[in-house]
Design a protein around this motif. Structure first.
Motif, PDB file in Angstrom:
ATOM      1  N   UNK A 123      60.847  36.565  37.979  1.00  0.00           N
ATOM      2  CA  UNK A 123      60.004  37.227  36.984  1.00  0.00           C
ATOM      3  C   UNK A 123      60.465  38.668  36.732  1.00  0.00           C
ATOM      4  N   UNK A 124      60.762  39.390  37.799  1.00  0.00           N
ATOM      5  CA  UNK A 124      61.219  40.767  37.641  1.00  0.00           C
ATOM      6  C   UNK A 124      62.510  40.832  36.841  1.00  0.00           C
ATOM      7  N   UNK A 125      63.450  39.935  37.136  1.00  0.00           N
ATOM      8  CA  UNK A 125      64.736  39.931  36.440  1.00  0.00           C
ATOM      9  C   UNK A 125      64.556  39.664  34.954  1.00  0.00           C
ATOM     10  N   UNK A 126      63.738  38.681  34.620  1.00  0.00           N
ATOM     11  CA  UNK A 126      63.538  38.321  33.215  1.00  0.00           C
ATOM     12  C   UNK A 126      62.838  39.442  32.437  1.00  0.00           C
ATOM     13  N   UNK A 127      61.809  40.016  33.039  1.00  0.00           N
ATOM     14  CA  UNK A 127      61.077  41.076  32.340  1.00  0.00           C
ATOM     15  C   UNK A 127      61.949  42.309  32.178  1.00  0.00           C
ATOM     16  N   UNK A 128      62.683  42.660  33.231  1.00  0.00           N
ATOM     17  CA  UNK A 128      63.567  43.827  33.140  1.00  0.00           C
ATOM     18  C   UNK A 128      64.631  43.617  32.067  1.00  0.00           C
ATOM     19  N   UNK A 129      65.206  42.425  32.026  1.00  0.00           N
ATOM     20  CA  UNK A 129      66.205  42.121  30.996  1.00  0.00           C
ATOM     21  C   UNK A 129      65.585  42.205  29.611  1.00  0.00           C
ATOM     22  N   UNK A 130      64.336  41.774  29.500  1.00  0.00           N
ATOM     23  CA  UNK A 130      63.640  41.866  28.219  1.00  0.00           C
ATOM     24  C   UNK A 130      63.418  43.297  27.779  1.00  0.00           C
ATOM     25  N   UNK A 131      63.368  44.210  28.740  1.00  0.00           N
ATOM     26  CA  UNK A 131      63.243  45.644  28.418  1.00  0.00           C
ATOM     27  C   UNK A 131      64.605  46.288  28.141  1.00  0.00           C
ATOM     28  N   UNK A 132      65.655  45.487  28.153  1.00  0.00           N
ATOM     29  CA  UNK A 132      66.978  46.004  27.828  1.00  0.00           C
ATOM     30  C   UNK A 132      67.849  46.342  29.018  1.00  0.00           C
ATOM     31  N   UNK A 133      67.402  46.057  30.225  1.00  0.00           N
ATOM     32  CA  UNK A 133      68.184  46.386  31.408  1.00  0.00           C
ATOM     33  C   UNK A 133      69.310  45.370  31.625  1.00  0.00           C
ATOM     34  N   UNK A 134      70.401  45.843  32.182  1.00  0.00           N
ATOM     35  CA  UNK A 134      71.477  44.962  32.623  1.00  0.00           C
ATOM     36  C   UNK A 134      71.107  44.469  34.020  1.00  0.00           C
ATOM     37  N   UNK A 135      70.954  43.155  34.164  1.00  0.00           N
ATOM     38  CA  UNK A 135      70.393  42.608  35.397  1.00  0.00           C
ATOM     39  C   UNK A 135      71.322  41.573  36.012  1.00  0.00           C
ATOM     40  N   UNK A 136      71.486  41.683  37.309  1.00  0.00           N
ATOM     41  CA  UNK A 136      72.210  40.675  38.075  1.00  0.00           C
ATOM     42  C   UNK A 136      71.304  40.210  39.207  1.00  0.00           C
ATOM     43  N   UNK A 153      66.134  29.730  31.945  1.00  0.00           N
ATOM     44  CA  UNK A 153      65.366  30.890  31.492  1.00  0.00           C
ATOM     45  C   UNK A 153      66.049  32.202  31.864  1.00  0.00           C
ATOM     46  N   UNK A 154      66.661  32.243  33.043  1.00  0.00           N
ATOM     47  CA  UNK A 154      67.399  33.446  33.433  1.00  0.00           C
ATOM     48  C   UNK A 154      68.609  33.648  32.517  1.00  0.00           C
ATOM     49  N   UNK A 155      69.314  32.574  32.229  1.00  0.00           N
ATOM     50  CA  UNK A 155      70.491  32.667  31.364  1.00  0.00           C
ATOM     51  C   UNK A 155      70.097  33.137  29.965  1.00  0.00           C
ATOM     52  N   UNK A 156      69.015  32.573  29.426  1.00  0.00           N
ATOM     53  CA  UNK A 156      68.562  32.962  28.092  1.00  0.00           C
ATOM     54  C   UNK A 156      68.118  34.418  28.044  1.00  0.00           C
ATOM     55  N   UNK A 157      67.619  34.915  29.173  1.00  0.00           N
ATOM     56  CA  UNK A 157      67.186  36.314  29.230  1.00  0.00           C
ATOM     57  C   UNK A 157      68.367  37.269  29.368  1.00  0.00           C
ATOM     58  N   UNK A 158      69.557  36.712  29.627  1.00  0.00           N
ATOM     59  CA  UNK A 158      70.741  37.557  29.779  1.00  0.00           C
ATOM     60  C   UNK A 158      70.990  38.015  31.198  1.00  0.00           C
ATOM     61  N   UNK A 159      70.357  37.363  32.175  1.00  0.00           N
ATOM     62  CA  UNK A 159      70.538  37.732  33.576  1.00  0.00           C
ATOM     63  C   UNK A 159      71.772  37.033  34.132  1.00  0.00           C
ATOM     64  N   UNK A 160      72.623  37.796  34.798  1.00  0.00           N
ATOM     65  CA  UNK A 160      73.817  37.249  35.441  1.00  0.00           C
ATOM     66  C   UNK A 160      73.435  36.756  36.835  1.00  0.00           C
ATOM     67  N   UNK A 161      73.546  35.464  37.084  1.00  0.00           N
ATOM     68  CA  UNK A 161      73.126  34.873  38.354  1.00  0.00           C
ATOM     69  C   UNK A 161      74.335  34.609  39.242  1.00  0.00           C
ATOM     70  N   UNK A 162      74.273  35.110  40.465  1.00  0.00           N
ATOM     71  CA  UNK A 162      75.326  34.882  41.448  1.00  0.00           C
ATOM     72  C   UNK A 162      74.791  33.937  42.526  1.00  0.00           C
ATOM     73  N   UNK A 163      75.340  32.728  42.663  1.00  0.00           N
ATOM     74  CA  UNK A 163      74.853  31.767  43.662  1.00  0.00           C
ATOM     75  C   UNK A 163      75.440  32.043  45.044  1.00  0.00           C
ATOM     76  N   UNK A 164      75.111  33.162  45.621  1.00  0.00           N
ATOM     77  CA  UNK A 164      75.613  33.535  46.938  1.00  0.00           C
ATOM     78  C   UNK A 164      74.710  34.599  47.556  1.00  0.00           C
ATOM     79  N   UNK A 165      74.894  34.826  48.835  1.00  0.00           N
ATOM     80  CA  UNK A 165      74.103  35.807  49.564  1.00  0.00           C
ATOM     81  C   UNK A 165      74.531  37.220  49.176  1.00  0.00           C
TER      82      UNK A 165
END
Length: 473
Positions: free
Chosen positions: A32-45, A115-127
């Protein structure tokens, strides 16, 4: 810590950051934080080492609730005869339930990813681990990401307590979803909502279930009458052992032998330990920035989820404030709005509607009778206990309990507690009224929906108990 949000962005010379926000953990709060932040224009990973969706979606409330539904069909088939239905002898197939449950979890995981991809969030599948106030290292690739802000949302993990010989033979609420077959005999250890729910599930699905709890009542923190009512119902559905602890577990050719503190033994096919959870902070790198977990192992934060390091925040179970999925979601949303949306707000943890999906179900919001008496002194307690209409034809002996607790001085409703069918659904609606500060008079002037169990909430006129503070002589 200050109770104001510190949102001034520490910007060194030039654009020294790869992202505006790096989220560690892909559970409900982090997503939720990632999606909302991205919606505010932030670059999110966002980095997630297991599966996006977190405990709730992958191995918690969602798959568990599906299992609760599966178990409740057993009583539905039995009750149908009282209403004129002839139902063939029902048969339960664990493998079918597991396959369909796992498919639904996978479907939800895909939605989260999408939903993360559509929001523009870059997802890394790792620790990912913290290496500085503005640095996060991706463990698999070794890459260091420079982040303006870091949000920790790694949740909590189950722990096996007590630490007794043979505890390695037991499973936790993580592994229970991996069982390929239904255990014929199962010992569930714990008295919280996870233990209570799983014990109810296995008993309903036909397992000979023993629920073992060291306390004299289940569900610490809930209203005492609700706790007693649940214990009475569970005593009819399973082997309920209160005030007992586990001494040791031993592997036998025919199962697992559990020895209790009083010397009694029982043999089971599976032992499920649900005695608590701990914030998942091990190896996270908190020491690199001087953040020390508190006594419960949680990350200390202020009202705005900010740690002692201004650029690092934490939300959800890792903070051990109120360990519920809706709370993590709201905390993540509040964080993103505060830091990136120019709208500072925080979550009120003081009034939280919640449900326990036991059978019978529990729904509760606000203060218990004991808490209200301690805080307000003079209270009225309205109570209704009855056999629901459905049980009159089915022949089932289940009863419902509804309680409304009122402050005498202001007439404000301080708490509502429900034990019985659809209590969770009812408490969601009631929670709106209580959150708005509804009075007993507001309840009284609400037209009842008849015939329903919920109408009792607005038709109780005479308090069952009136408590006044004792005078000191």
């Amino acid at each position: 810590m200050a109770e104001t949000a510190q949102t001034d962005r520490p910007t060194p010379a030039g654009d020294a950051f790869d992202v505006d926000l790096f989220v560690i953990g892909g559970g409900s709060g982090g997503v939720r934080a990632a999606r909302i932040a991205a919606g505010h224009g932030a670059r999110v990973q966002l980095a997630e080492e297991y599966r996006v969706g977190g405990t709730c979606v992958i191995r918690g409330c969602v798959p568990k609730k599906l299992m609760v539904y599966a178990g409740r069909f057993a009583e539905e088939f039995e009750d149908a005869a009282g209403f004129g239905w002839t139902v063939p002898e029902p048969r339960f197939d664990w493998s079918v339930m597991k396959r369909r449950r796992d498919a639904e979890v996978a479907r939800l995981e895909t939605i989260y990813d999408t939903n993360l991809m559509r929001a523009g969030v870059d997802v890394e599948p790792q620790r990912a681990v913290i290496e500085g106030p503005h640095a996060v290292r991706l463990v698999d690739s070794g890459k260091v990401v420079r982040a303006r802000y870091i949000l920790v949302a790694v949740g909590a993990r189950p722990v096996k307590l007590p630490d007794v010989p043979g505890m390695d033979l037991a499973i936790t609420s993580n592994e229970v979803f991996e069982l390929e077959t239904r255990p014929e005999r199962i010992l569930v250890i714990g008295g919280g909502y996870i233990a209570v729910e799983f014990a109810g599930v296995f008993a309903a699905l036909g397992s000979r279930t023993t629920l073992l709890h060291r306390g004299d009542k289940l569900l610490r923190g809930f209203d005492d009458e609700v706790r007693e009512g649940l214990a009475e119902a569970y005593g009819k559905r399973m082997d309920l052992r209160l005030g007992r602890t586990l001494a040791r577990l031993e592997r036998r050719t025919t199962g697992i032998l559990a020895t209790l503190d009083d010397g009694d033994t029982l043999e089971v096919d599976q032992v499920l330990v649900a005695t608590g959870r701990r914030p998942n902070v091990d190896g996270l790198g908190l020491d690199s920035v001087g953040i020390a977990p508190n006594r419960s192992g949680a990350i200390p934060v202020d009202a705005f989820s900010q740690t002692a390091v201004p650029s690092i925040y934490a939300v959800g179970d890792v903070t051990d404030r109120a360990n519920l999925t809706p709370i993590a979601i709201r905390e993540g949303h509040a964080f993103a709005d505060t830091v990136f949306g120019g709208k500072a707000w925080s979550v009120d943890h003081g009034l939280i509607p919640t449900a326990v999906f036991s059978t019978p179900e529990i729904g509760t919001v606000g203060l218990t009778e004991a808490q209200a008496g301690e805080r307000y002194g003079a209270i009225d307690v309205y109570r209704s206990s009855f056999r629901p209409m459905k049980a009159t034809l089915s022949g089932r002996e289940d009863r419902m309990l509804l309680k409304v607790i009122v402050d005498v001085a202001t007439d404000r409703v301080l708490g509502v507690h429900i034990l019985g069918h659809d209590a969770g659904e009812m408490i969601q609606a009631v929670g709106i009224a209580v959150t708005m500060g509804a009075t007993k008079a507001d309840f009284d002037r609400t037209i009842a929906v008849h015939p329903t169990a919920g109408e009792e909430l607005v038709t109780m006129r005479v308090p069952a108990v009136t408590k006044r503070p004792q005078s000191v002589g």
